[in-house]
Design a protein around this motif. Structure first.
Motif, PDB file in Angstrom:
ATOM      1  N   LEU A 111       0.846  -1.187   0.000  1.00 23.78           N
ATOM      2  CA  LEU A 111       0.000   0.000   0.000  1.00 23.78           C
ATOM      3  C   LEU A 111       0.883   1.238   0.000  1.00 23.78           C
ATOM      4  CD1 LEU A 111      -2.595  -1.116   2.686  1.00 23.78           C
ATOM      5  CD2 LEU A 111      -2.865  -1.146   0.214  1.00 23.78           C
ATOM      6  N   LYS A 112       0.426   2.275  -0.701  1.00 27.45           N
ATOM      7  CA  LYS A 112       1.203   3.512  -0.779  1.00 27.45           C
ATOM      8  C   LYS A 112       0.277   4.708  -0.620  1.00 27.45           C
ATOM      9  CE  LYS A 112       4.530   6.066  -3.629  1.00 27.45           C
ATOM     10  NZ  LYS A 112       3.841   7.365  -3.472  1.00 27.45           N
ATOM     11  N   LEU A 113       0.788   5.719   0.079  1.00 31.27           N
ATOM     12  CA  LEU A 113       0.072   6.980   0.216  1.00 31.27           C
ATOM     13  C   LEU A 113       0.416   7.866  -0.976  1.00 31.27           C
ATOM     14  CD1 LEU A 113      -1.778   8.783   1.880  1.00 31.27           C
ATOM     15  CD2 LEU A 113       0.227   9.581   3.134  1.00 31.27           C
ATOM     16  N   ARG A 114      -0.586   8.323  -1.655  1.00 25.30           N
ATOM     17  CA  ARG A 114      -0.410   9.043  -2.917  1.00 25.30           C
ATOM     18  C   ARG A 114       0.442  10.304  -2.746  1.00 25.30           C
ATOM     19  NH1 ARG A 114      -5.502  10.160  -6.928  1.00 25.30           N
ATOM     20  NH2 ARG A 114      -4.365  10.889  -8.765  1.00 25.30           N
ATOM     21  N   GLY A 115       1.433  10.444  -3.629  1.00 24.12           N
ATOM     22  CA  GLY A 115       2.265  11.638  -3.658  1.00 24.12           C
ATOM     23  C   GLY A 115       3.319  11.707  -2.587  1.00 24.12           C
ATOM     24  N   ILE A 116       3.363  10.722  -1.699  1.00 24.05           N
ATOM     25  CA  ILE A 116       4.318  10.709  -0.587  1.00 24.05           C
ATOM     26  C   ILE A 116       5.031   9.371  -0.587  1.00 24.05           C
ATOM     27  CG2 ILE A 116       4.542  10.778   1.932  1.00 24.05           C
ATOM     28  CD1 ILE A 116       2.136  12.636   1.992  1.00 24.05           C
ATOM     29  N   ASP A 117       6.322   9.399  -0.365  1.00 26.24           N
ATOM     30  CA  ASP A 117       7.128   8.175  -0.396  1.00 26.24           C
ATOM     31  C   ASP A 117       6.971   7.405   0.912  1.00 26.24           C
ATOM     32  OD1 ASP A 117       8.841   6.246  -1.266  1.00 26.24           O
ATOM     33  OD2 ASP A 117      10.672   7.362  -0.814  1.00 26.24           O
ATOM     34  N   LEU A 118       5.788   6.849   1.106  1.00 28.73           N
ATOM     35  CA  LEU A 118       5.494   6.074   2.312  1.00 28.73           C
ATOM     36  C   LEU A 118       4.688   4.856   1.904  1.00 28.73           C
ATOM     37  CD1 LEU A 118       5.630   5.964   5.454  1.00 28.73           C
ATOM     38  CD2 LEU A 118       3.394   7.085   5.455  1.00 28.73           C
ATOM     39  N   THR A 119       5.221   3.663   2.185  1.00 30.52           N
ATOM     40  CA  THR A 119       4.554   2.413   1.819  1.00 30.52           C
ATOM     41  C   THR A 119       4.504   1.479   3.020  1.00 30.52           C
ATOM     42  OG1 THR A 119       6.630   1.390   1.091  1.00 30.52           O
ATOM     43  CG2 THR A 119       5.348   2.588  -0.574  1.00 30.52           C
ATOM     44  N   ALA A 120       3.670   0.455   2.896  1.00 31.00           N
ATOM     45  CA  ALA A 120       3.602  -0.605   3.906  1.00 31.00           C
ATOM     46  C   ALA A 120       3.109  -1.872   3.220  1.00 31.00           C
ATOM     47  CB  ALA A 120       2.663  -0.216   5.044  1.00 31.00           C
ATOM     48  N   ASN A 121       3.571  -3.002   3.684  1.00 28.19           N
ATOM     49  CA  ASN A 121       3.204  -4.292   3.107  1.00 28.19           C
ATOM     50  C   ASN A 121       2.279  -5.057   4.040  1.00 28.19           C
ATOM     51  OD1 ASN A 121       4.901  -3.558   1.113  1.00 28.19           O
ATOM     52  ND2 ASN A 121       6.327  -5.255   1.331  1.00 28.19           N
ATOM     53  N   THR A 122       1.331  -5.759   3.435  1.00 31.38           N
ATOM     54  CA  THR A 122       0.493  -6.653   4.222  1.00 31.38           C
ATOM     55  C   THR A 122       1.311  -7.867   4.645  1.00 31.38           C
ATOM     56  OG1 THR A 122      -0.236  -7.908   2.300  1.00 31.38           O
ATOM     57  CG2 THR A 122      -1.516  -5.942   2.884  1.00 31.38           C
ATOM     58  N   ARG A 123       0.727  -8.648   5.544  1.00 27.72           N
ATOM     59  CA  ARG A 123       1.321  -9.938   5.859  1.00 27.72           C
ATOM     60  C   ARG A 123       1.218 -10.841   4.648  1.00 27.72           C
ATOM     61  NH1 ARG A 123      -0.972 -12.878  10.949  1.00 27.72           N
ATOM     62  NH2 ARG A 123      -2.819 -12.289   9.800  1.00 27.72           N
ATOM     63  N   PRO A 124       2.255 -11.557   4.287  1.00 26.72           N
ATOM     64  CA  PRO A 124       2.176 -12.440   3.116  1.00 26.72           C
ATOM     65  C   PRO A 124       1.065 -13.488   3.292  1.00 26.72           C
ATOM     66  CG  PRO A 124       4.439 -12.160   3.820  1.00 26.72           C
ATOM     67  CD  PRO A 124       3.593 -11.575   4.899  1.00 26.72           C
ATOM     68  N   LEU A 125       0.417 -13.799   2.192  1.00 24.28           N
ATOM     69  CA  LEU A 125      -0.633 -14.811   2.167  1.00 24.28           C
ATOM     70  C   LEU A 125      -0.266 -15.895   1.159  1.00 24.28           C
ATOM     71  CD1 LEU A 125      -3.802 -12.553   2.118  1.00 24.28           C
ATOM     72  CD2 LEU A 125      -2.789 -13.683   4.075  1.00 24.28           C
ATOM     73  N   ILE A 126      -0.658 -17.130   1.478  1.00 23.52           N
ATOM     74  CA  ILE A 126      -0.404 -18.253   0.573  1.00 23.52           C
ATOM     75  C   ILE A 126      -1.744 -18.798   0.098  1.00 23.52           C
ATOM     76  CG2 ILE A 126       0.597 -20.548   0.335  1.00 23.52           C
ATOM     77  CD1 ILE A 126       2.552 -19.837   2.524  1.00 23.52           C
ATOM     78  N   LEU A 127      -1.855 -19.024  -1.208  1.00 23.26           N
ATOM     79  CA  LEU A 127      -3.058 -19.631  -1.759  1.00 23.26           C
ATOM     80  C   LEU A 127      -2.940 -21.147  -1.639  1.00 23.26           C
ATOM     81  CD1 LEU A 127      -3.556 -17.546  -5.014  1.00 23.26           C
ATOM     82  CD2 LEU A 127      -4.425 -17.101  -2.731  1.00 23.26           C
ATOM     83  N   VAL A 128      -3.887 -21.756  -0.930  1.00 25.51           N
ATOM     84  CA  VAL A 128      -3.896 -23.207  -0.759  1.00 25.51           C
ATOM     85  C   VAL A 128      -5.257 -23.721  -1.221  1.00 25.51           C
ATOM     86  CG1 VAL A 128      -3.671 -25.122   0.847  1.00 25.51           C
ATOM     87  CG2 VAL A 128      -2.319 -23.045   1.193  1.00 25.51           C
ATOM     88  N   GLN A 129      -5.242 -24.726  -2.130  1.00 25.67           N
ATOM     89  CA  GLN A 129      -6.501 -25.234  -2.666  1.00 25.67           C
ATOM     90  C   GLN A 129      -6.974 -26.452  -1.880  1.00 25.67           C
ATOM     91  OE1 GLN A 129      -6.344 -26.640  -6.657  1.00 25.67           O
ATOM     92  NE2 GLN A 129      -8.522 -26.283  -7.012  1.00 25.67           N
ATOM     93  N   LYS A 130      -8.225 -26.442  -1.528  1.00 21.07           N
ATOM     94  CA  LYS A 130      -8.894 -27.573  -0.891  1.00 21.07           C
ATOM     95  C   LYS A 130      -8.081 -28.203   0.236  1.00 21.07           C
ATOM     96  CE  LYS A 130      -9.869 -30.132  -4.415  1.00 21.07           C
ATOM     97  NZ  LYS A 130     -10.509 -31.195  -5.237  1.00 21.07           N
TER      98      LYS A 130
END
Length: 750
Positions: free
Chosen positions: A651-670
């Protein structure tokens, strides 16, 4: 002096002075009495004696001057004027009394009274007045003041026009003491200026000399140069050096004001709360809305300069100029545009450092600084701070307190305020996500998909407190990062019609059949249109181009067809028969452009790997959200399903050099139910939506925002699954539908 019909008149500097047979003569030298030849003879001498005396009595009218008589003043040539009497010596010796005028003709033996009374005046009267309908206050530096008329009069108030060859000069005085407050729109000060508080600043006055005309000097072009404050003007008749008049006090404003300190594009970051109060704030001893309990951004030194029309700082008095500058915080429209600025809704978010020593909510308080030496400086205790706010296009409005004129207002350059951090709410327990009914039709063309868990965002200061008054439109954007080219090809949403623009046309060329050969369309389609010919080529995997000829050309040349399909390879050559070559786009080029399209936004190249109806206006596929009260929520987002893929959203705040990442997620089927799961297996009730389903799991649900870097994520083997929170993993039935349990979560369907 002349005799006309038995009446004796008096002239002074060619001006007849017989108003009521009484006139004033100033008590100084250099002026001359100019008599004329009377009707009965030539004047020989003139004298001034007491009103009670007799002109014919030698004791009353002695030949030599005394304290009470002028003596006999002979007619002579004075300063080139023939037949004149110089009265300066007599006027200076006589007291300031009234006298009668005596005269003697050359053919007579005694003096006679002229029946004219004069008064030897210590000085004449100078009166200064501002023209009707005008006012000196408030004036403006470098601009013409109101017109001032200065009249020369007798003590009886009669206009004196005998000295029109002389001049009146103006002097300017400025008060060096406090004004208190400006009253009535800068018309006056609330505190009188003491007599010893006035200093001579005549050097700042332009056009301060005017001649007398008909007894009046008119000052139409007075200008105060490079100065401002409280003034008055004094007018002096230079001829006697002591006849003066003064104006009332008046205020002169700067020509305009400038500002410096904030640079275009500056970004100021919100820090921590006031350190001495940290414990009291955190333990609840101070309310959270106390200015000491919020992190703040600090603006640099902001200066407001009082300047003239050429931008030069004014020569003003230190600390007694009475001008105060007020600072107010504004933000552009929707926090998104550098236009239509308005004051921020919560004015108490903008305050001065001295407030930290007092505390409180800082309501109904203004931010001001006193002008000294031509400038106001917001520094030290007056330093400007911002709390509970962040975003783009802020600016400070600075204006002279009490002024509504536009030239008394100025704005800093636009700047941004950066939060200290973007805090992301942890994902909810892993589960199977279904698209909403409104999105199902749009997602049908995508194939198997999964809804991304809702992402909650808070913009915070360095203490982790939400910037509760931050508002901005479409200012949070999301992107899926750390993608390989292969990941992008799998997850990318191909844009409709993307490949249609890749065909290349070359009029006057055709493909020869030297290499690879050609084949024509069947005779039944001899006159295909160009679009139909292109469609045939697109449907043929081996087709690399087609030659096209107009139907008229085909008929004239007896060709078999308008459309010639070229397979395998194309050797280009000039066409002598009016052909046009159409080259099919390369598959690799089309794949790169279409299968994973990229859109540049806010300094990032965002690949189209996330589908959502919540797009930032003006973009093709950039997912975003507005910030309201310092918080944002992103939902309704979908991705294509890729077994075992780790997702890392930024995620990034528009026009400002500030970001943050979510916790990684893994796709697992059934994921299958595990024996270690303490919850009993509950049969699922299914709602048919798509062909298959999936779930998203997190590696460590309890380790959300602890600041500790998590280990690299890998897709676990089945034997490793017990380390996960398995009660959040649900069975998926391969029934061409997505399934949800009917247990605690309840049945979910469209």
């Amino acid at each position: 002096m002349k005799l006309q019909g038995g009446v004796v008149g008096l002239e002074l500097n060619n001006i007849v002075m017989n108003d009521g047979f009484f006139t004033n003569i100033p008590k100084f030298g250099g002026h001359i009495l100019i008599p004329a030849t009377t009707e009965t003879g030539n004047l020989e001498s003139v004298s001034f004696i007491s009103l009670m005396g007799s002109c014919s009595n030698p004791s009353h009218n002695p030949a030599a001057p005394t304290a009470g008589a002028s003596g006999h003043m002979a007619i002579t040539t004075v300063k080139g004027v023939s037949g004149a009497v110089e009265i300066d010596t007599a006027a200076e010796k006589l007291g300031s009394y009234q006298f009668q005028v005596c005269y003697k003709l050359s053919d007579e033996s005694s003096f006679k009274s002229a029946a004219i009374a004069i008064e030897i005046a210590e000085q004449l009267v100078v009166e200064a007045s501002v023209n009707l309908g005008q006012a000196l206050s408030p004036g403006r530096c470098d601009e013409i003041l109101a017109t001032v008329s200065v009249a020369l009069k007798t003590n009886q108030g009669l206009s004196v026009q005998a000295f029109d060859s002389t001049v009146i000069t103006a002097s300017l005085f400025r008060c060096s003491e406090p004004c208190g407050e400006f009253l009535n729109g800068f018309a006056a000060c609330s505190v009188p200026c003491p007599d010893d508080g006035w200093i001579d600043v005549t050097g700042s006055l332009r056009n301060g000399t005017e001649p007398l005309e008909l007894g009046v000097a008119t000052f139409e072009n007075l200008v105060v140069d490079r100065n401002a404050g409280r003034f008055y003007m004094s007018f002096l008749w230079l001829r006697d050096g002591k006849s003066t008049a003064t104006t009332d006090e008046f205020i002169v404003l700067p020509h305009h004001i400038n500002t410096s300190g904030v640079q275009i594009g500056d970004v100021y970051q919100v820090g921590a709360q006031h350190e001495p109060a940290t414990d009291r704030c955190e333990y609840g001893l101070l309310p959270r809305e106390d200015v000491r309990c919020r992190g703040y951004a600090t603006l640099p030194l902001v200066q407001v300069l009082m300047v003239d029309s050429r931008g030069r700082i004014l020569d003003m008095v230190v600390e007694h100029d009475s001008f105060r500058v007020q600072a107010e915080l504004e933000q552009g429209d929707q926090g998104l545009f550098d236009q239509d600025y308005a004051l921020v809704q919560h004015t108490s978010d903008f305050y001065q450092r001295e407030a930290l020593d007092v505390g409180g909510a800082y309501l109904n308080t203004t931010n001001t600084a006193v002008v000294g030496m031509g400038q106001a400086r917001f520094e030290g205790a007056k330093e400007l701070l911002v709390r509970r706010q962040a975003g783009l296009f802020f600016r400070v409005q600075l204006r002279i307190v009490g002024s509504s004129q536009e030239f008394m207002r100025v704005h800093t350059s636009a700047f941004s305020i950066s939060p200290s951090a973007i805090a992301i709410d942890p994902f909810n327990a892993a589960e199977v996500y279904q698209p909403s009914c409104a999105d199902q039709q749009a997602l049908a063309a995508i194939g198997t998909s999964a809804e991304i868990p809702k992402i909650g965002v808070k913009l915070t200061d360095a203490g982790g407190h939400t910037l509760s008054n931050m508002q901005c439109t479409a200012c949070i954007s999301l992107m899926l990062q750390t993608l390989t080219e292969d990941d992008c090809n799998k997850l990318g949403f191909e844009e409709a019609g993307c490949g249609e623009v890749a065909w290349t046309s070359r009029p006057g060329y055709y493909c020869t059949n030297d290499i690879g050969g050609t084949r024509t369309t069947p005779a039944a389609t001899q006159f295909l249109s160009q679009p139909d010919c292109q469609a045939l080529c697109e449907a043929d995997q081996d087709c690399v181009a087609f030659n096209y000829y107009s139907p008229s050309t085909v008929a004239d040349l007896l060709y078999d067809s308008t459309c010639w399909i070229v397979v395998n390879q194309c050797v280009q050559a000039l066409s002598s028969q009016g052909g046009t070559l159409h080259l099919k786009p390369d598959d690799d080029t089309a794949d790169a452009a279409c299968k994973c399209p990229v859109e540049s936004f806010d300094g990032r190249d965002i690949k189209h790997t996330v589908y959502s109806s919540n797009l930032i206006s003006g973009t093709r596929h950039v997912v975003g959200s507005s910030v309201v009260d310092g918080q944002a929520e992103l939902n309704g987002m979908y991705i294509k399903y890729v077994e075992g893929l780790t997702l890392d959203f930024q995620l990034k705040l528009r026009g400002i050099d500030l970001t943050a990442n979510t916790r990684p997620l893994i796709l697992v089927q059934k994921p299958l139910p595990l024996s270690s799961d303490p919850n009993p297996y509950v049969p699922a009730t299914c709602t048919c939506v798509f062909k298959a389903g999936l779930t998203m799991i997190t590696l460590d649900e309890n380790d959300v925002m602890d600041g500790v870097e998590d280990p690299p994520i890998t897709l676990p083997d089945v034997s490793d699954l017990p380390q996960y929170n398995t009660q959040n993993l649900f069975e998926m039935e391969a029934l061409d539908c997505i399934c949800k349990p009917t247990s605690e979560q309840g049945q979910t369907s469209c």
